[in-house]
Design a protein around this motif. Structure first.
Motif, PDB file in Angstrom:
ATOM      1  N   VAL A  79      -5.003  47.786  54.440  1.00 12.05           N
ATOM      2  CA  VAL A  79      -6.495  47.958  54.169  1.00 12.05           C
ATOM      3  C   VAL A  79      -7.329  47.328  55.436  1.00 12.05           C
ATOM      4  N   THR A  80      -7.019  46.257  55.701  1.00 11.68           N
ATOM      5  CA  THR A  80      -7.881  45.448  56.720  1.00 11.68           C
ATOM      6  C   THR A  80      -7.718  46.169  57.994  1.00 11.68           C
ATOM      7  N   TRP A  81      -6.752  47.007  58.454  1.00 10.48           N
ATOM      8  CA  TRP A  81      -6.357  47.551  59.654  1.00 10.48           C
ATOM      9  C   TRP A  81      -7.172  48.833  59.764  1.00 10.48           C
ATOM     10  N   ILE A  82      -6.981  49.402  58.473  1.00 15.93           N
ATOM     11  CA  ILE A  82      -7.742  50.672  58.562  1.00 15.93           C
ATOM     12  C   ILE A  82      -9.200  50.598  58.659  1.00 15.93           C
ATOM     13  N   LEU A  83      -9.642  49.674  57.820  1.00 14.41           N
ATOM     14  CA  LEU A  83     -11.138  49.498  57.757  1.00 14.41           C
ATOM     15  C   LEU A  83     -11.797  49.073  59.283  1.00 14.41           C
ATOM     16  N   ALA A  84     -10.823  48.345  60.060  1.00  9.34           N
ATOM     17  CA  ALA A  84     -11.178  47.988  61.373  1.00  9.34           C
ATOM     18  C   ALA A  84     -11.223  49.233  62.341  1.00  9.34           C
ATOM     19  N   GLN A  85     -10.264  50.106  61.943  1.00  8.52           N
ATOM     20  CA  GLN A  85     -10.358  51.550  62.875  1.00  8.52           C
ATOM     21  C   GLN A  85     -11.335  52.441  62.229  1.00  8.52           C
ATOM     22  N   CYS A  86     -11.732  52.600  61.062  1.00 12.64           N
ATOM     23  CA  CYS A  86     -12.305  53.459  60.591  1.00 12.64           C
ATOM     24  C   CYS A  86     -13.772  53.345  60.121  1.00 12.64           C
ATOM     25  N   ASP A  87     -13.975  52.107  59.742  1.00 17.52           N
ATOM     26  CA  ASP A  87     -15.420  51.428  59.391  1.00 17.52           C
ATOM     27  C   ASP A  87     -16.272  51.513  60.458  1.00 17.52           C
ATOM     28  N   VAL A  88     -17.173  52.617  60.958  1.00 13.18           N
ATOM     29  CA  VAL A  88     -17.964  52.733  61.977  1.00 13.18           C
ATOM     30  C   VAL A  88     -19.149  51.891  61.625  1.00 13.18           C
ATOM     31  N   SER A  89     -19.606  51.777  60.470  1.00 19.19           N
ATOM     32  CA  SER A  89     -20.842  51.030  60.217  1.00 19.19           C
ATOM     33  C   SER A  89     -20.619  49.711  60.233  1.00 19.19           C
ATOM     34  N   GLY A  90     -19.414  49.107  59.992  1.00 11.00           N
ATOM     35  CA  GLY A  90     -18.880  47.737  59.907  1.00 11.00           C
ATOM     36  C   GLY A  90     -19.331  47.157  58.560  1.00 11.00           C
ATOM     37  N   GLU A  91     -19.902  47.912  57.475  1.00 12.38           N
ATOM     38  CA  GLU A  91     -20.277  47.368  56.396  1.00 12.38           C
ATOM     39  C   GLU A  91     -19.191  46.886  55.147  1.00 12.38           C
ATOM     40  N   ILE A 127       6.093  53.221  48.593  1.00 18.57           N
ATOM     41  CA  ILE A 127       5.442  52.363  49.474  1.00 18.57           C
ATOM     42  C   ILE A 127       4.098  51.910  49.152  1.00 18.57           C
ATOM     43  N   PRO A 128       3.929  50.466  48.987  1.00 17.87           N
ATOM     44  CA  PRO A 128       2.826  49.957  48.723  1.00 17.87           C
ATOM     45  C   PRO A 128       1.689  49.693  49.909  1.00 17.87           C
ATOM     46  N   VAL A 129       0.557  49.930  49.260  1.00 18.64           N
ATOM     47  CA  VAL A 129      -0.672  49.695  50.146  1.00 18.64           C
ATOM     48  C   VAL A 129      -1.132  48.147  50.109  1.00 18.64           C
ATOM     49  N   SER A 130      -0.989  47.560  51.175  1.00 11.12           N
ATOM     50  CA  SER A 130      -0.993  45.890  51.282  1.00 11.12           C
ATOM     51  C   SER A 130      -2.513  45.823  51.727  1.00 11.12           C
ATOM     52  N   GLU A 164     -15.552  59.023  56.957  1.00  9.00           N
ATOM     53  CA  GLU A 164     -14.524  58.327  57.385  1.00  9.00           C
ATOM     54  C   GLU A 164     -13.483  58.048  56.665  1.00  9.00           C
ATOM     55  N   ALA A 165     -13.252  58.779  55.369  1.00  9.30           N
ATOM     56  CA  ALA A 165     -12.150  59.105  54.843  1.00  9.30           C
ATOM     57  C   ALA A 165     -11.148  59.694  55.055  1.00  9.30           C
ATOM     58  N   VAL A 166     -11.592  60.778  56.070  1.00  4.42           N
ATOM     59  CA  VAL A 166     -10.575  61.628  56.762  1.00  4.42           C
ATOM     60  C   VAL A 166      -9.512  60.848  57.624  1.00  4.42           C
ATOM     61  N   PRO A 167     -10.317  60.251  58.636  1.00  8.96           N
ATOM     62  CA  PRO A 167      -9.133  59.405  59.479  1.00  8.96           C
ATOM     63  C   PRO A 167      -8.661  58.162  58.863  1.00  8.96           C
ATOM     64  N   ALA A 168      -9.077  57.708  57.928  1.00 11.51           N
ATOM     65  CA  ALA A 168      -8.509  56.644  57.105  1.00 11.51           C
ATOM     66  C   ALA A 168      -7.336  57.095  56.407  1.00 11.51           C
ATOM     67  N   GLN A 224     -11.192  47.377  47.591  1.00 11.76           N
ATOM     68  CA  GLN A 224     -10.461  47.435  46.585  1.00 11.76           C
ATOM     69  C   GLN A 224     -10.365  48.857  46.290  1.00 11.76           C
ATOM     70  N   GLU A 225     -11.461  49.691  46.249  1.00 13.47           N
ATOM     71  CA  GLU A 225     -11.644  51.119  45.829  1.00 13.47           C
ATOM     72  C   GLU A 225     -10.720  51.850  46.873  1.00 13.47           C
ATOM     73  N   LEU A 226     -10.881  51.556  47.990  1.00 11.15           N
ATOM     74  CA  LEU A 226     -10.150  52.160  49.233  1.00 11.15           C
ATOM     75  C   LEU A 226      -8.551  51.951  48.836  1.00 11.15           C
TER      76      LEU A 226
END
Length: 258
Positions: free
Chosen positions: A213-225, A206-209, A232-236, A181-183
């Motif tokens: 967020v699901t797609w961005i986390l899948a690509q950028c969340d290296v730790s998987g948490e 343009i709203p952030v859906s 990770e915020a930079v590539p996000a 939610q914070e992201l």
């Protein structure tokens, strides 16, 4: 307003620079920076070994940043990012080539072997030197890892203030990570602040859906948490900008068809 906008476009009159225009320019700049990074790397790698050390990496970053020394936070991010990419590409230690191997020594005699048995296996000085050598081995970075990280590093250098801004505003519990939610709130904040996309003279939001967020986390969340840290915020942010541009183009097509 729309009629005036179309009339100006036909006359070749340029309106304000849109978010799409700015990001296209940024994409071109990032591509140029990667080419520039390759030239700098090859100049620093005077032994043509294909690797540079940490001091040379910092010199590369300074030259990539228009000869302005990056902050310690930016340097730390760059070292971590290159190291992460390098670790993903190879599980072995990176060691700079240092010439041919030493000649093979003859086997010790029986008397020499007895003397060796009396001596400690590893002298304290030798142990310290070995530890230093092992640490040094970890401080070399390959050309492919440096060039792969160049665009993200440049983006960080250009948007370091944004990273700190969104974490100060949206990392409510001070954990150093943004949850889902914070992201979403942080990306929407950046979009509302910097997006400014226009269609026929009308600003388009343009709203952030949730799917974004699901797609961005899948690509950028290296730790998987399910969270995003500062690195990770930079590539996000970069991926959201790309997604937002695609959403805008789709909306523009829909408006044109209608």
């Amino acid at each position: 307003m729309a009629a005036a906008y179309i009339a100006n476009k036909k006359k070749g009159v340029q309106g304000p620079i849109t978010g799409v225009d700015r990001r296209k320019r940024l994409a071109k700049r990032l591509q140029d920076d990667q080419i520039k990074a390759a030239r700098i790397f090859d100049a620093l790698d005077d032994s043509v070994s294909g690797v540079i050390d940490e001091k040379q990496l910092k010199s590369l970053l300074t030259k990539l940043n228009d000869n302005k020394k990056p902050s310690e936070e930016a340097l730390s991010f760059a070292v971590e990012e290159v190291g992460r990419l390098q670790k993903g590409a190879s599980s072995g230690l990176i060691r700079k080539p240092d010439g041919p191997p030493p000649p093979i020594q003859p086997l010790p005699s029986a008397d020499e072997a007895k003397e060796d048995d009396k001596a400690p296996l590893i002298e304290p000085e030798a142990e310290t030197a070995a530890a230093t050598e092992q640490k040094t081995e970890l401080q070399y970075y390959t050309r492919s890892a440096v060039l792969s990280a160049a665009t993200r590093i440049r983006y960080y250098l250009s948007h370091a203030n944004d990273v700190e801004d969104i974490f100060n505003k949206f990392d409510k519990n001070g954990s150093g990570c943004l949850d889902r939610q914070e992201l979403q709130n942080a990306l929407q904040y950046l979009e509302d602040r910097d997006g400014k996309r226009e269609q026929y003279g009308i600003l388009v939001q343009i709203p952030v859906s949730d799917e974004d967020v699901t797609w961005i986390l899948a690509q950028c969340d290296v730790s998987g948490e399910g969270t995003i840290n500062r690195a990770e915020a930079v590539p996000a942010m970069a991926m959201w900008h790309s997604l937002a541009d695609e959403h805008f183009q789709q909306q523009s097509k829909c408006c044109t068809v209608q």
